[in-house]
Scaffold this motif. Structure first.
Motif, PDB file in Angstrom:
ATOM      1  N   ASP A 153     -16.946  21.649  12.703  1.00 14.80           N
ATOM      2  CA  ASP A 153     -17.393  20.374  13.239  1.00 14.80           C
ATOM      3  C   ASP A 153     -17.425  20.542  14.758  1.00 14.80           C
ATOM      4  OD1 ASP A 153     -17.576  17.850  14.326  1.00 14.80           O
ATOM      5  OD2 ASP A 153     -16.360  16.904  12.754  1.00 14.80           O
ATOM      6  N   LYS A 177     -15.947  17.597  16.992  1.00 16.91           N
ATOM      7  CA  LYS A 177     -14.501  17.315  17.066  1.00 16.91           C
ATOM      8  C   LYS A 177     -13.623  18.538  17.285  1.00 16.91           C
ATOM      9  CE  LYS A 177     -14.719  13.258  14.087  1.00 16.91           C
ATOM     10  NZ  LYS A 177     -14.557  12.822  12.701  1.00 16.91           N
ATOM     11  N   THR A 178     -14.192  19.729  17.101  1.00 16.17           N
ATOM     12  CA  THR A 178     -13.356  20.941  17.222  1.00 16.17           C
ATOM     13  C   THR A 178     -14.114  22.022  17.991  1.00 16.17           C
ATOM     14  OG1 THR A 178     -14.189  21.970  15.201  1.00 16.17           O
ATOM     15  CG2 THR A 178     -12.288  20.514  14.955  1.00 16.17           C
ATOM     16  N   ASN A 230      -5.061  20.147  17.894  1.00 15.20           N
ATOM     17  CA  ASN A 230      -6.094  19.178  17.505  1.00 15.20           C
ATOM     18  C   ASN A 230      -6.007  18.946  15.990  1.00 15.20           C
ATOM     19  OD1 ASN A 230      -8.434  17.906  16.711  1.00 15.20           O
ATOM     20  ND2 ASN A 230      -9.822  19.229  17.864  1.00 15.20           N
ATOM     21  N   HIS A 270      -7.959  17.493  13.936  1.00 15.52           N
ATOM     22  CA  HIS A 270      -9.219  17.758  13.215  1.00 15.52           C
ATOM     23  C   HIS A 270      -9.360  19.256  12.928  1.00 15.52           C
ATOM     24  CE1 HIS A 270     -10.486  13.674  13.906  1.00 15.52           C
ATOM     25  NE2 HIS A 270     -10.319  13.824  15.207  1.00 15.52           N
ATOM     26  N   GLU A 329      -6.948  20.185  10.150  1.00 15.89           N
ATOM     27  CA  GLU A 329      -7.444  19.759   8.830  1.00 15.89           C
ATOM     28  C   GLU A 329      -8.498  20.752   8.313  1.00 15.89           C
ATOM     29  OE1 GLU A 329      -9.756  15.889   7.262  1.00 15.89           O
ATOM     30  OE2 GLU A 329      -8.396  15.588   8.948  1.00 15.89           O
ATOM     31  N   CYS A 335      -0.007  21.969  12.796  1.00 15.39           N
ATOM     32  CA  CYS A 335      -0.568  21.111  13.835  1.00 15.39           C
ATOM     33  C   CYS A 335       0.490  20.819  14.888  1.00 15.39           C
ATOM     34  CB  CYS A 335      -1.067  19.804  13.205  1.00 15.39           C
ATOM     35  SG  CYS A 335      -2.006  18.825  14.367  1.00 15.39           S
TER      36      CYS A 335
END
Ligand code: SAM
Length: 194
Positions: free
Chosen positions: A14, A17-18, A70, A72, A75, A94
């Motif tokens: 992504d 977001k990353t 982060n 995101h 995940e 995380c």
């Protein structure tokens, strides 16, 4: 969200977001070839786990802790570990790399990856703390230089300065890519004796 394939692995990425860069593919390939059996690796800035998964896929006896602050990225690292069936040996965590190492990973690792060139210097003490005795730290830095060759010379000075407190030896260096006019990303493979 898109899917990216590299060296036989699949990654959900992504880019909003990353962090993700296909331009690190050659460096990821180089890194996977350096790993020996049964290594325990801490990737301090692991993102969506591209480096970590490629390493674990090629070396089934290794374990990789993939840290990223982060949520995101963390995940997606979990999803990507499952997609590539390495969830038994890639462990996304995380948090801030400094805190995670201090709290959970002191003296755990044979090798540490530091793919955060803008700030890696601030995290050298934590990288060394993660090592178990003698180990290798892959230290990424940005250096200013007029040519690729001079970038290596500059990076050697920068790396020796970053590790000045520790008994160390630079085993290899490589220009990863140009990141701007006369700015290069360089990785140094630093053997540290704790
Ligand atoms: C340049 S990216 C590299 C990501 C990944 N290794 C890759 O090549 O795709 C750096 C990563 O470090 C993470 N990061 C920044 N500061 C951090 C910190 N203090 N602790 C842990 N992760 C951090 C960012 O969220 C980002 O995913």
């Amino acid at each position: 969200m898109t899917e990216y394939k590299e060296h036989g692995c699949r990654f959900k990425v992504d880019v909003i977001k990353t962090y993700f860069s296909p331009r690190l593919s050659t460096e990821r390939s180089r890194m996977t070839k350096l790993i020996t059996d049964h290594e325990i690796i801490t990737n301090m800035f692991g993102g969506v786990a591209t480096f970590s998964i490629l390493i674990a896929k090629k070396n089934p006896t290794c374990k990789v802790y993939n840290i990223d602050s982060n949520p995101h990225a963390n995940e997606l690292a979990l999803i990507n570990a499952g997609l590539n069936k390495v969830q038994d040996r890639v462990f996304p965590i995380c948090g801030d790399a400094r805190e995670v190492i201090n709290d959970q990973l002191r003296g755990s690792s044979t090798r540490v990856l530091m793919p955060l060139p803008e700030k890696a210097k601030e995290f050298v003490d934590s990288a060394v703390l993660a090592l178990k005795g003698k180990g290798v730290i892959h230290y990424f830095a940005h250096v200013k230089a007029r040519s690729k060759k001079l970038a290596i010379d500059e990076a050697a000075i920068d790396t020796n300065h970053a590790f000045v407190k520790y008994k160390h030896r630079i085993d290899a260096m490589r220009v990863v890519r140009a990141v701007g006019p006369r700015i290069y990303q360089v990785v140094s493979d630093v053997c540290v004796i704790v």
